[in-house]
Motif scaffolding. Structure first.
Motif, PDB file in Angstrom:
ATOM      1  N   LEU A 257       0.819  -1.358  -0.123  1.00  0.00           N
ATOM      2  CA  LEU A 257       0.049  -0.088  -0.175  1.00  0.00           C
ATOM      3  C   LEU A 257       1.018   1.251   0.095  1.00  0.00           C
ATOM      4  O   LEU A 257       1.891   1.253   0.573  1.00  0.00           O
ATOM      5  CB  LEU A 257      -0.834   0.105   1.239  1.00  0.00           C
ATOM      6  N   VAL A 258       0.597   2.088  -0.798  1.00  0.00           N
ATOM      7  CA  VAL A 258       1.407   3.459  -1.086  1.00  0.00           C
ATOM      8  C   VAL A 258       0.359   4.470  -0.924  1.00  0.00           C
ATOM      9  O   VAL A 258      -0.733   4.571  -1.732  1.00  0.00           O
ATOM     10  CB  VAL A 258       2.021   3.596  -2.429  1.00  0.00           C
ATOM     11  N   LEU A 259       0.644   5.460  -0.053  1.00  0.00           N
ATOM     12  CA  LEU A 259      -0.535   6.680   0.397  1.00  0.00           C
ATOM     13  C   LEU A 259       0.519   7.830   0.218  1.00  0.00           C
ATOM     14  O   LEU A 259       1.380   8.065   0.751  1.00  0.00           O
ATOM     15  CB  LEU A 259      -0.721   6.374   2.105  1.00  0.00           C
ATOM     16  N   VAL A 260      -0.058   8.595  -0.537  1.00  0.00           N
ATOM     17  CA  VAL A 260       0.746   9.890  -1.169  1.00  0.00           C
ATOM     18  C   VAL A 260      -0.066  10.938  -0.958  1.00  0.00           C
ATOM     19  O   VAL A 260      -1.214  11.101  -1.213  1.00  0.00           O
ATOM     20  CB  VAL A 260       1.248   9.757  -2.624  1.00  0.00           C
ATOM     21  N   GLY A 261       0.315  11.864  -0.092  1.00  0.00           N
ATOM     22  CA  GLY A 261      -0.459  13.342  -0.005  1.00  0.00           C
ATOM     23  C   GLY A 261      -0.548  13.766   1.408  1.00  0.00           C
ATOM     24  O   GLY A 261      -1.157  14.773   1.866  1.00  0.00           O
ATOM     25  N   ALA A 262       0.426  13.425   2.221  1.00  0.00           N
ATOM     26  CA  ALA A 262       0.374  13.975   3.868  1.00  0.00           C
ATOM     27  C   ALA A 262       0.869  15.325   3.575  1.00  0.00           C
ATOM     28  O   ALA A 262       1.743  15.761   2.949  1.00  0.00           O
ATOM     29  CB  ALA A 262       1.305  13.100   4.486  1.00  0.00           C
ATOM     30  N   ALA A 263       0.334  16.149   4.416  1.00  0.00           N
ATOM     31  CA  ALA A 263       0.747  17.483   4.510  1.00  0.00           C
ATOM     32  C   ALA A 263       2.155  17.823   4.852  1.00  0.00           C
ATOM     33  O   ALA A 263       2.834  18.762   4.493  1.00  0.00           O
ATOM     34  CB  ALA A 263      -0.278  18.241   5.419  1.00  0.00           C
ATOM     35  N   ARG A 282       5.537  -3.296   4.180  1.00  0.00           N
ATOM     36  CA  ARG A 282       4.570  -3.115   2.910  1.00  0.00           C
ATOM     37  C   ARG A 282       3.959  -1.816   2.652  1.00  0.00           C
ATOM     38  O   ARG A 282       3.009  -1.955   1.949  1.00  0.00           O
ATOM     39  CB  ARG A 282       3.948  -4.556   2.611  1.00  0.00           C
ATOM     40  N   VAL A 283       4.234  -0.952   3.449  1.00  0.00           N
ATOM     41  CA  VAL A 283       3.319   0.336   3.341  1.00  0.00           C
ATOM     42  C   VAL A 283       4.342   1.541   3.509  1.00  0.00           C
ATOM     43  O   VAL A 283       5.134   1.367   3.919  1.00  0.00           O
ATOM     44  CB  VAL A 283       2.594   0.422   4.558  1.00  0.00           C
ATOM     45  N   ARG A 284       3.900   2.397   2.427  1.00  0.00           N
ATOM     46  CA  ARG A 284       4.616   3.564   2.304  1.00  0.00           C
ATOM     47  C   ARG A 284       3.701   4.812   2.467  1.00  0.00           C
ATOM     48  O   ARG A 284       2.644   5.054   1.786  1.00  0.00           O
ATOM     49  CB  ARG A 284       5.364   3.755   0.898  1.00  0.00           C
ATOM     50  N   VAL A 285       4.071   5.683   3.284  1.00  0.00           N
ATOM     51  CA  VAL A 285       3.245   6.940   3.549  1.00  0.00           C
ATOM     52  C   VAL A 285       4.050   8.090   3.159  1.00  0.00           C
ATOM     53  O   VAL A 285       5.216   8.484   3.754  1.00  0.00           O
ATOM     54  CB  VAL A 285       2.671   7.134   4.978  1.00  0.00           C
ATOM     55  N   LEU A 286       3.913   9.122   2.218  1.00  0.00           N
ATOM     56  CA  LEU A 286       4.575   9.911   1.665  1.00  0.00           C
ATOM     57  C   LEU A 286       3.915  11.382   1.615  1.00  0.00           C
ATOM     58  O   LEU A 286       2.683  11.514   1.774  1.00  0.00           O
ATOM     59  CB  LEU A 286       5.077   9.448   0.284  1.00  0.00           C
ATOM     60  N   ARG A 287       4.912  12.394   1.625  1.00  0.00           N
ATOM     61  CA  ARG A 287       4.137  13.697   1.692  1.00  0.00           C
ATOM     62  C   ARG A 287       3.774  13.955   0.320  1.00  0.00           C
ATOM     63  O   ARG A 287       3.997  13.340  -0.969  1.00  0.00           O
ATOM     64  CB  ARG A 287       5.400  14.637   1.972  1.00  0.00           C
TER      65      ARG A 287
END
Length: 414
Positions: A257-263, A282-287
């Motif tokens: 899971l890749v989540l893109v858009g953190a402030a 297996r998770v990436r959380v990106l700005r």
């Protein structure tokens, strides 16, 4: 993000005309409304219009032919303005009203194009005898305020509905996000209105950068990637997607899971902690990423997810998604149904269980995903080209000029 030809054989219709756009957001910033405003400015430039943009003090500089950017002051030294209502934004809106008055006194404009609550400011400052007003209704004001518990109560909602009715009734033309046209026609049946169909950038169709990005993020080549892009506000449903990931990824070792858009990094870190250490590999959380990198992320994805839980306006990013040739998984809510159908996306109940089931179906049935992806790309080719968008902007502005002339004639007669 670049423009293109207007239409084969067509002449730009805005030569010698000047528009004033009011955008009460940071500009330029990589988020929905500023992206949409930039599209409009580039379309006006292609049509031969001159345009002034009055906007907030923060944001990156962009150069667009025949466009001048005016920024209000920043006496509170705000570094950013979050999505939605804030007292900092209210202060900047007051400065925008002051500077709008100054611009109207010093320059002639053929049209004022006001985004979101700036239309309310324009109705007071511009008056009935000023230039035609285009109300760019990116979202419903009462709905947006209701996201905050303090503003969801009846007295505030009643005031918000009255403000929205004023903006609609005083506009010469309303251009709104897909999904809001019904609300516009119920509240202001006599005002001409259209829905936006934003262009899908050609870059969204390239796969060249995906392998390098996968390596950069440390994602195993065997993993299937589910991607969410956008802000992490509660209505976006990222929490539901996170819970769906917990349900599914413990037994599906092929899913990442890749989540893109953190402030900012603080918000990204909070979401990593929420997803937990067991999913961390297996998770990436990106700005939030620059617009030019969006194509790389969508190319990386095997499934593009829009888990929105509420709202009636269609997410701008889904116009991009349709052009990618990747299957879309979206919650079955009014906002998505305004454009998406079962032929264009897998629509599932807005719940963690629904999202988990949808992810598993697309993982297990690649032929189904391929059909959805092909249909989405065909839809984008037919309806979401740059020339079609420029033609839409031209139609909106010409209709606003005609409607504005009628309003002034009616006012004179009265």
């Amino acid at each position: 993000m670049t423009g293109g030809p207007v239409l084969a054989g067509a002449e730009p219709g805005g030569a010698g005309r000047r528009a004033l756009l009011l955008a009460p957001q940071p500009f330029y910033a990589e988020r929905g409304t500023p992206i949409a405003v930039r599209y409009v400015l580039e379309a006006l430039s292609a049509l031969g219009w001159e345009a002034d943009l009055l906007t907030f003090p923060m944001g990156s500089e962009v150069a667009i032919d025949q466009v001048r950017i005016h920024r209000v002051g920043n006496p509170l030294r705000l570094a950013t303005v979050p999505v939605g209502f804030s007292f900092g934004k209210l202060a900047l809106d007051a400065l925008l009203a002051r500077d709008l008055r100054r611009l109207l006194q010093s320059r002639h404009y053929d049209v004022i194009h006001a985004v979101e609550e700036a239309a309310l400011i324009a109705t007071f400052v511009n008056g009935r005898s000023g230039p035609p007003l285009i109300y760019d209704m990116a979202s419903s004001l009462p709905e947006s305020l209701a996201e905050k518990p303090l503003f969801s109560r009846w007295p505030v909602q009643a005031v918000a509905r009255a403000m929205e009715r004023r903006m609609l009734s005083r506009a010469s033309f309303v251009i709104c996000s897909a999904g809001l046209i019904g609300r516009v026609r119920r509240m202001a049946p006599g005002v001409p209105a259209r829905e936006w169909r934003f262009p899908a950038p050609p870059g969204a169709r390239t796969d060249d950068a995906a392998p390098a990005l996968r390596e950069e993020l440390g994602l195993d080549p065997s993993w299937r990637i589910a991607l969410y892009g956008g802000n992490f506000a509660s209505y976006q449903g990222v929490g539901m997607l996170a819970e769906a990931a917990h349900r599914l990824m413990s037994r599906r070792k092929d899913l990442a899971l890749v989540l893109v858009g953190a402030a900012d990094e603080e918000e990204a870190r909070a979401w990593r902690e929420r997803l937990g250490p067991e999913l961390a590999p297996r998770v990436r959380v990106l700005r939030r990423q620059p617009r030019e990198r969006v194509a790389s992320f969508t190319a990386l994805a095997d499934i593009l997810v829009s888990p929105r839980s509420s709202g009636t306006n269609f997410p701008l990013k889904l116009f991009d998604y349709l052009a990618t040739g990747k299957p879309i998984l979206a919650t079955d809510i009014e906002a998505h149904r305004t454009v998406l159908t079962e032929e264009l996306a897998l629509l599932v109940p807005p719940s963690p269980a629904g999202l988990a089931r949808g992810l598993e179906l697309l993982l297990d049935e690649p032929a189904r995903g391929a059909r959805l992806a092909a249909a989405g790309r065909a839809f984008a080719t037919r309806h979401l080209s740059w020339p079609r968008f420029v033609a839409l902007v031209n139609e909106v502005y010409e209709a606003a000029l005609v409607s504005g002339a009628r309003q002034q004639a009616a006012g004179s007669a009265a």
